[in-house]
Write a protein that holds these residues in place. Sequence first.
Motif, PDB file in Angstrom:
ATOM      1  N   GLU A 155      29.211  49.507  30.872  1.00 10.48           N
ATOM      2  CA  GLU A 155      29.304  49.223  32.300  1.00 10.48           C
ATOM      3  C   GLU A 155      30.671  48.624  32.593  1.00 10.48           C
ATOM      4  O   GLU A 155      31.127  47.725  31.874  1.00 10.48           O
ATOM      5  N   VAL A 156      31.316  49.113  33.633  1.00 10.33           N
ATOM      6  CA  VAL A 156      32.580  48.555  34.089  1.00 10.33           C
ATOM      7  C   VAL A 156      32.279  47.435  35.084  1.00 10.33           C
ATOM      8  O   VAL A 156      31.521  47.629  36.034  1.00 10.33           O
ATOM      9  N   LEU A 157      32.851  46.264  34.851  1.00 14.17           N
ATOM     10  CA  LEU A 157      32.589  45.082  35.669  1.00 14.17           C
ATOM     11  C   LEU A 157      33.877  44.631  36.350  1.00 14.17           C
ATOM     12  O   LEU A 157      34.880  44.387  35.667  1.00 14.17           O
ATOM     13  N   ASP A 158      33.845  44.515  37.688  1.00 15.85           N
ATOM     14  CA  ASP A 158      34.989  43.885  38.344  1.00 15.85           C
ATOM     15  C   ASP A 158      34.894  42.374  38.137  1.00 15.85           C
ATOM     16  O   ASP A 158      33.951  41.872  37.495  1.00 15.85           O
ATOM     17  N   GLY A 159      35.859  41.621  38.659  1.00 12.17           N
ATOM     18  CA  GLY A 159      35.895  40.185  38.400  1.00 12.17           C
ATOM     19  C   GLY A 159      34.628  39.473  38.833  1.00 12.17           C
ATOM     20  O   GLY A 159      34.096  38.619  38.110  1.00 12.17           O
ATOM     21  N   GLU A 160      34.119  39.837  40.005  1.00  8.04           N
ATOM     22  CA  GLU A 160      32.904  39.183  40.511  1.00  8.04           C
ATOM     23  C   GLU A 160      31.699  39.521  39.645  1.00  8.04           C
ATOM     24  O   GLU A 160      30.895  38.649  39.294  1.00  8.04           O
ATOM     25  N   GLN A 161      31.567  40.801  39.285  1.00  7.77           N
ATOM     26  CA  GLN A 161      30.439  41.206  38.430  1.00  7.77           C
ATOM     27  C   GLN A 161      30.530  40.565  37.051  1.00  7.77           C
ATOM     28  O   GLN A 161      29.505  40.180  36.469  1.00  7.77           O
ATOM     29  N   LEU A 162      31.744  40.436  36.544  1.00  5.65           N
ATOM     30  CA  LEU A 162      31.935  39.809  35.240  1.00  5.65           C
ATOM     31  C   LEU A 162      31.456  38.367  35.262  1.00  5.65           C
ATOM     32  O   LEU A 162      30.763  37.915  34.339  1.00  5.65           O
ATOM     33  N   ARG A 163      31.794  37.645  36.322  1.00 12.38           N
ATOM     34  CA  ARG A 163      31.399  36.228  36.389  1.00 12.38           C
ATOM     35  C   ARG A 163      29.924  36.050  36.748  1.00 12.38           C
ATOM     36  O   ARG A 163      29.348  35.005  36.480  1.00 12.38           O
ATOM     37  N   GLU A 164      29.302  37.080  37.297  1.00 14.77           N
ATOM     38  CA  GLU A 164      27.845  37.043  37.444  1.00 14.77           C
ATOM     39  C   GLU A 164      27.185  37.113  36.068  1.00 14.77           C
ATOM     40  O   GLU A 164      26.172  36.464  35.815  1.00 14.77           O
ATOM     41  N   ARG A 165      27.776  37.896  35.183  1.00 13.53           N
ATOM     42  CA  ARG A 165      27.219  38.067  33.838  1.00 13.53           C
ATOM     43  C   ARG A 165      27.593  36.898  32.933  1.00 13.53           C
ATOM     44  O   ARG A 165      26.814  36.511  32.065  1.00 13.53           O
ATOM     45  N   GLY A 218      36.095  43.572  33.242  1.00 14.79           N
ATOM     46  CA  GLY A 218      35.675  43.765  31.862  1.00 14.79           C
ATOM     47  C   GLY A 218      34.885  45.044  31.683  1.00 14.79           C
ATOM     48  O   GLY A 218      34.460  45.688  32.655  1.00 14.79           O
ATOM     49  N   ILE A 219      34.712  45.424  30.444  1.00 16.49           N
ATOM     50  CA  ILE A 219      33.851  46.549  30.074  1.00 16.49           C
ATOM     51  C   ILE A 219      32.776  46.007  29.155  1.00 16.49           C
ATOM     52  O   ILE A 219      33.083  45.421  28.109  1.00 16.49           O
ATOM     53  N   HIS A 220      31.534  46.173  29.577  1.00 16.40           N
ATOM     54  CA  HIS A 220      30.395  45.686  28.793  1.00 16.40           C
ATOM     55  C   HIS A 220      29.873  46.845  27.954  1.00 16.40           C
ATOM     56  O   HIS A 220      29.297  47.801  28.474  1.00 16.40           O
ATOM     57  N   GLY A 279      24.851  43.617  23.546  1.00 10.94           N
ATOM     58  CA  GLY A 279      26.201  44.148  23.481  1.00 10.94           C
ATOM     59  C   GLY A 279      27.274  43.072  23.489  1.00 10.94           C
ATOM     60  O   GLY A 279      27.015  41.901  23.195  1.00 10.94           O
ATOM     61  N   TRP A 280      28.492  43.483  23.805  1.00  7.56           N
ATOM     62  CA  TRP A 280      29.608  42.554  23.913  1.00  7.56           C
ATOM     63  C   TRP A 280      30.504  43.004  25.052  1.00  7.56           C
ATOM     64  O   TRP A 280      30.432  44.159  25.493  1.00  7.56           O
ATOM     65  N   ILE A 281      31.340  42.098  25.545  1.00  8.65           N
ATOM     66  CA  ILE A 281      32.153  42.377  26.727  1.00  8.65           C
ATOM     67  C   ILE A 281      33.631  42.270  26.378  1.00  8.65           C
ATOM     68  O   ILE A 281      34.085  41.263  25.825  1.00  8.65           O
ATOM     69  N   GLU A 282      34.365  43.313  26.711  1.00 12.83           N
ATOM     70  CA  GLU A 282      35.814  43.352  26.549  1.00 12.83           C
ATOM     71  C   GLU A 282      36.430  42.935  27.884  1.00 12.83           C
ATOM     72  O   GLU A 282      36.137  43.549  28.923  1.00 12.83           O
ATOM     73  N   VAL A 283      37.232  41.890  27.897  1.00 11.75           N
ATOM     74  CA  VAL A 283      37.788  41.388  29.157  1.00 11.75           C
ATOM     75  C   VAL A 283      39.302  41.612  29.197  1.00 11.75           C
ATOM     76  O   VAL A 283      39.969  41.691  28.155  1.00 11.75           O
ATOM     77  N   PHE A 284      39.826  41.674  30.424  1.00  6.36           N
ATOM     78  CA  PHE A 284      41.240  41.997  30.636  1.00  6.36           C
ATOM     79  C   PHE A 284      41.837  41.024  31.635  1.00  6.36           C
ATOM     80  O   PHE A 284      41.203  40.651  32.621  1.00  6.36           O
ATOM     81  N   ARG A 285      43.095  40.655  31.371  1.00  7.18           N
ATOM     82  CA  ARG A 285      43.743  39.617  32.164  1.00  7.18           C
ATOM     83  C   ARG A 285      44.714  40.154  33.200  1.00  7.18           C
ATOM     84  O   ARG A 285      45.328  39.377  33.915  1.00  7.18           O
ATOM     85  N   ASN A 286      44.872  41.471  33.281  1.00  7.08           N
ATOM     86  CA  ASN A 286      45.639  42.032  34.399  1.00  7.08           C
ATOM     87  C   ASN A 286      45.125  43.425  34.720  1.00  7.08           C
ATOM     88  O   ASN A 286      44.477  44.078  33.886  1.00  7.08           O
ATOM     89  N   GLN A 287      45.422  43.871  35.929  1.00  8.05           N
ATOM     90  CA  GLN A 287      44.851  45.118  36.416  1.00  8.05           C
ATOM     91  C   GLN A 287      45.359  46.348  35.668  1.00  8.05           C
ATOM     92  O   GLN A 287      44.562  47.251  35.367  1.00  8.05           O
ATOM     93  N   PRO A 288      46.657  46.445  35.323  1.00  7.15           N
ATOM     94  CA  PRO A 288      47.094  47.640  34.573  1.00  7.15           C
ATOM     95  C   PRO A 288      46.347  47.815  33.244  1.00  7.15           C
ATOM     96  O   PRO A 288      45.929  48.930  32.908  1.00  7.15           O
ATOM     97  N   ALA A 289      46.159  46.716  32.505  1.00 10.50           N
ATOM     98  CA  ALA A 289      45.441  46.816  31.231  1.00 10.50           C
ATOM     99  C   ALA A 289      43.981  47.205  31.468  1.00 10.50           C
ATOM    100  O   ALA A 289      43.406  48.000  30.713  1.00 10.50           O
ATOM    101  N   PHE A 290      43.382  46.674  32.530  1.00  7.83           N
ATOM    102  CA  PHE A 290      41.991  46.993  32.865  1.00  7.83           C
ATOM    103  C   PHE A 290      41.861  48.463  33.239  1.00  7.83           C
ATOM    104  O   PHE A 290      40.919  49.154  32.793  1.00  7.83           O
ATOM    105  N   SER A 291      42.801  48.979  34.018  1.00  2.00           N
ATOM    106  CA  SER A 291      42.756  50.384  34.421  1.00  2.00           C
ATOM    107  C   SER A 291      42.908  51.306  33.218  1.00  2.00           C
ATOM    108  O   SER A 291      42.204  52.322  33.095  1.00  2.00           O
TER     109      SER A 291
END
Length: 413
Positions: free
Chosen positions: A166-176, A187-189, A137-149
């Motif tokens: 899968e919805v990834l918070d910042g920590e989960q995103l950096r694990e991936r 991000g959204i994977h 797959g691919w991951i869509e990332v967001f640089r602020n919380q309103p856009a992520f929400s």
Amino acid sequence: MHCQTIVLGAGIVGVCTALHLQARGVEVILIDRQPPGNGTSHGNAGLIERSSVIPYAFPRELSSLVRYSLNQQSDVRYSWRYLPKVAPWLFTYWQNSSPTRLNQAARAMLPLVQRCVDEHDALIEAAGMGHLIKANGWIEVFRNQPAFSTAQADARALQPYGLRYEVLDGEQLREREPSLSDQAVGGIHWLDPKTVSDPGALTRGYAALFIKRGGRFIQGDALTLKHLDGRWQVLTEQGPVSAEQAVIALGPQAPELFKQLGYRIPLAIKRGYHMHYSSLDDAQLQHSICDAQGGYVLAPMAQGIRLTTGIEFAESSDQANDIQLSRCEALARKLYPLGERLDPEPWLGRRPCLPDMRPVIGPAAHHPGLWFNFGHAHHGLTLGPVSGRLLAEMLTGAPTFTDPAPYSAQRFH
């Protein structure tokens, strides 16, 4: 030389059209000025985009329109000189982006999008191109919380389409993706799409399969197409080639031919750029990353990390410029440790787009034996095999896997 069908254009759409016709027993000659896979098919972000069930619409919010009007954004820019020429097309695009019409476009495109991975898989296996494909797959990332929400709400709204994500918070995103900075708050994977590490090589692999199965590729000039004595004829390096049927699958070059044949189809070009980069500090990118707010994609490719930009509205023949790429690069360097540029100059591609966000696939109304397959916008790589299948079913009179009416060129008349 004679054959049953000439396919004009050796990008991903033309090559796949030739393969599907060949599989149905049609003798095909594939013709292009360049070798296969050298145009727009070479330079895209490498996504087989199963999750893109909603077409890319023109923004409708006043705040967005004001922001884009300043021409300072990274995802979309335009040439002031070109703007008056493209303005009528943009207005039609805006009209077709209303909620009702966008929903119609999404319904029209869904049968193609749903089959895109399966149709690629069959060709990938037959052509032995599996080494170019990742199924992560691919991951869509967001640089602020309103856009992520907002993105999470948009993803939940797609539940009826059965997409996996899968919805990834910042920590989960950096694990991936450990090399991403804390610029990304989440991000959204998207799990259903596949990615390609060298789209041009994939197209060339499909073309090699076509030739291995007995097809012929000849370099020639599609603009010499003429209807003579009940047959279509094109001039090539090996002399004239004639056939009962001809398919125009020329992508962004299609207007040069269909206009001289008298067809008025509102195809416009969205230009885009890519550049390859090294990675600093032994960083590695495991997935293709889309910065949804910045409007660019970072993808691990055979040639390095490819940064692919969003949209530039400019005359197709205008020289490349570095403005949009530089804007995206500045944002990308804050997200991922990009190293030096690896290409001597940016690659410029041209995406063929129609204002109602669906391609033209089917017969030409006024010329028996002439067929169209172009206008796939941002999803030429994604839709090449499935639109090739639909065109081949129509041309050979076989039952079609979906109603082809939404893609008819007649919708513009």
